[in-house]
Design a protein around this motif. Structure first.
Motif, PDB file in Angstrom:
ATOM      1  N   ARG A 192     -46.535 -25.032 -23.308  1.00 47.49           N
ATOM      2  CA  ARG A 192     -46.435 -26.374 -23.899  1.00 47.49           C
ATOM      3  C   ARG A 192     -45.210 -26.459 -24.801  1.00 47.49           C
ATOM      4  O   ARG A 192     -44.443 -27.413 -24.732  1.00 47.49           O
ATOM      5  N   ARG A 193     -45.012 -25.432 -25.638  1.00 49.21           N
ATOM      6  CA  ARG A 193     -43.854 -25.426 -26.540  1.00 49.21           C
ATOM      7  C   ARG A 193     -42.549 -25.410 -25.749  1.00 49.21           C
ATOM      8  O   ARG A 193     -41.600 -26.117 -26.089  1.00 49.21           O
ATOM      9  N   ILE A 194     -42.506 -24.610 -24.675  1.00 49.08           N
ATOM     10  CA  ILE A 194     -41.298 -24.540 -23.843  1.00 49.08           C
ATOM     11  C   ILE A 194     -41.025 -25.894 -23.187  1.00 49.08           C
ATOM     12  O   ILE A 194     -39.894 -26.387 -23.187  1.00 49.08           O
ATOM     13  N   ALA A 195     -42.079 -26.510 -22.630  1.00 44.87           N
ATOM     14  CA  ALA A 195     -41.918 -27.803 -21.956  1.00 44.87           C
ATOM     15  C   ALA A 195     -41.424 -28.870 -22.923  1.00 44.87           C
ATOM     16  O   ALA A 195     -40.512 -29.643 -22.596  1.00 44.87           O
ATOM     17  N   VAL A 196     -42.012 -28.917 -24.122  1.00 41.56           N
ATOM     18  CA  VAL A 196     -41.576 -29.906 -25.114  1.00 41.56           C
ATOM     19  C   VAL A 196     -40.127 -29.634 -25.506  1.00 41.56           C
ATOM     20  O   VAL A 196     -39.295 -30.550 -25.529  1.00 41.56           O
ATOM     21  N   PHE A 197     -39.790 -28.368 -25.774  1.00 46.52           N
ATOM     22  CA  PHE A 197     -38.433 -28.030 -26.207  1.00 46.52           C
ATOM     23  C   PHE A 197     -37.404 -28.356 -25.126  1.00 46.52           C
ATOM     24  O   PHE A 197     -36.418 -29.046 -25.383  1.00 46.52           O
ATOM     25  N   VAL A 198     -37.639 -27.874 -23.892  1.00 47.89           N
ATOM     26  CA  VAL A 198     -36.675 -28.095 -22.809  1.00 47.89           C
ATOM     27  C   VAL A 198     -36.600 -29.579 -22.452  1.00 47.89           C
ATOM     28  O   VAL A 198     -35.509 -30.145 -22.283  1.00 47.89           O
ATOM     29  N   VAL A 226     -37.355 -32.217 -24.315  1.00 44.69           N
ATOM     30  CA  VAL A 226     -36.758 -33.001 -25.396  1.00 44.69           C
ATOM     31  C   VAL A 226     -35.267 -32.688 -25.525  1.00 44.69           C
ATOM     32  O   VAL A 226     -34.458 -33.583 -25.793  1.00 44.69           O
ATOM     33  N   ALA A 227     -34.872 -31.426 -25.314  1.00 41.83           N
ATOM     34  CA  ALA A 227     -33.443 -31.072 -25.352  1.00 41.83           C
ATOM     35  C   ALA A 227     -32.691 -31.796 -24.236  1.00 41.83           C
ATOM     36  O   ALA A 227     -31.596 -32.338 -24.447  1.00 41.83           O
ATOM     37  N   ALA A 228     -33.291 -31.829 -23.031  1.00 41.75           N
ATOM     38  CA  ALA A 228     -32.669 -32.551 -21.920  1.00 41.75           C
ATOM     39  C   ALA A 228     -32.597 -34.041 -22.238  1.00 41.75           C
ATOM     40  O   ALA A 228     -31.595 -34.707 -21.943  1.00 41.75           O
ATOM     41  N   ALA A 229     -33.659 -34.558 -22.867  1.00 45.69           N
ATOM     42  CA  ALA A 229     -33.666 -35.970 -23.264  1.00 45.69           C
ATOM     43  C   ALA A 229     -32.546 -36.256 -24.261  1.00 45.69           C
ATOM     44  O   ALA A 229     -31.908 -37.310 -24.205  1.00 45.69           O
ATOM     45  N   ALA A 230     -32.295 -35.308 -25.167  1.00 47.15           N
ATOM     46  CA  ALA A 230     -31.222 -35.478 -26.158  1.00 47.15           C
ATOM     47  C   ALA A 230     -29.873 -35.583 -25.461  1.00 47.15           C
ATOM     48  O   ALA A 230     -29.043 -36.446 -25.803  1.00 47.15           O
ATOM     49  N   LEU A 231     -29.644 -34.718 -24.474  1.00 45.95           N
ATOM     50  CA  LEU A 231     -28.377 -34.759 -23.736  1.00 45.95           C
ATOM     51  C   LEU A 231     -28.247 -36.068 -22.950  1.00 45.95           C
ATOM     52  O   LEU A 231     -27.173 -36.674 -22.919  1.00 45.95           O
ATOM     53  N   ILE A 232     -29.357 -36.496 -22.347  1.00 44.40           N
ATOM     54  CA  ILE A 232     -29.345 -37.766 -21.605  1.00 44.40           C
ATOM     55  C   ILE A 232     -29.012 -38.909 -22.543  1.00 44.40           C
ATOM     56  O   ILE A 232     -28.160 -39.755 -22.250  1.00 44.40           O
ATOM     57  N   ARG A 233     -29.674 -38.937 -23.692  1.00 49.66           N
ATOM     58  CA  ARG A 233     -29.439 -40.032 -24.645  1.00 49.66           C
ATOM     59  C   ARG A 233     -28.016 -40.018 -25.174  1.00 49.66           C
ATOM     60  O   ARG A 233     -27.416 -41.072 -25.362  1.00 49.66           O
ATOM     61  N   LEU A 234     -27.492 -38.834 -25.441  1.00 44.91           N
ATOM     62  CA  LEU A 234     -26.113 -38.748 -25.930  1.00 44.91           C
ATOM     63  C   LEU A 234     -25.152 -39.272 -24.872  1.00 44.91           C
ATOM     64  O   LEU A 234     -24.236 -40.046 -25.174  1.00 44.91           O
TER      65      LEU A 234
END
Length: 196
Positions: free
Chosen positions: A40-46, A48-56
């Protein structure tokens, strides 16, 4: 030295992020609800990190995105597909596999759903934040970082609640479905106004 326009833009961005991060957090919570601890922690981290790159990436081309007719409609249809996948998952019983609690579908499908849903839902958020940030690029980056942190924090809490109270997952799915319908309606109206 921080100017008043900088502080005003930052305050606007934070308020927008707090308002709009909830829908995304629900999607993340639904996507990871069947995963256990570390996964769960890995899924949230990866995710959300991918979401951050998408949003940027979206933020850097925000003004050009406004000119793409049908983008909201496409995002709504994509989000509708995510809703269908989540609906099918919610209909199956909560059973965990023998390999340490891997959920049906597993880690990578959950990350994929997070990324697809965030891509579908982030357009309005990014455009609102980019508009509020104005010429302050550092405010834009800070605002995106805040929204990602809020989404990760809220998603973890939501996933825990979904573990205990299954009925909340159905309400969450309805929220995400409502966002999809709104995107489809607004995007469809935009397309029809340019066709007609």
């Amino acid at each position: 030295m921080l100017s008043l326009s900088f502080l005003g833009a930052l305050l606007q961005v934070v308020l927008i992020d707090i308002t709009l991060a909830g829908d995304n957090a629900v999607v993340v919570g639904l996507a990871v609800r069947r995963l256990e601890g570390k996964q769960r922690r890995i899924a949230v981290f990866v995710g959300v990190a991918a979401a951050a790159l998408i949003r940027l990436g979206l933020a850097l081309v925000a003004t050009q995105l406004l000119g793409i007719i049908g983008l909201r409609l496409a995002g709504g249809l994509l989000l509708l597909w995510v809703c269908w996948k989540m609906y099918r998952e919610l209909r199956t019983p909560d059973t965990h596999a023998e390999d340490g609690g891997t959920a049906p579908g597993g880690l990578w499908p959950a990350i994929g759903r997070i990324i697809v849903a965030d891509l579908s839902m982030s357009l309005d958020n990014v455009l609102a934040v980019a508009g509020a940030a104005g010429e302050h690029m550092e405010v834009l980056v800070a605002g995106l970082a805040i929204s990602i942190l809020l989404m990760a924090f809220a998603a973890t809490i939501i996933a825990r609640l979904l573990d205990r109270y299954r009925w909340i997952a159905w309400i969450g799915l309805l929220v995400v479905f409502g966002v999809a319908i709104e995107l489809i309606f607004n995007g469809g109206s935009e397309v029809l106004s340019h066709v007609g």
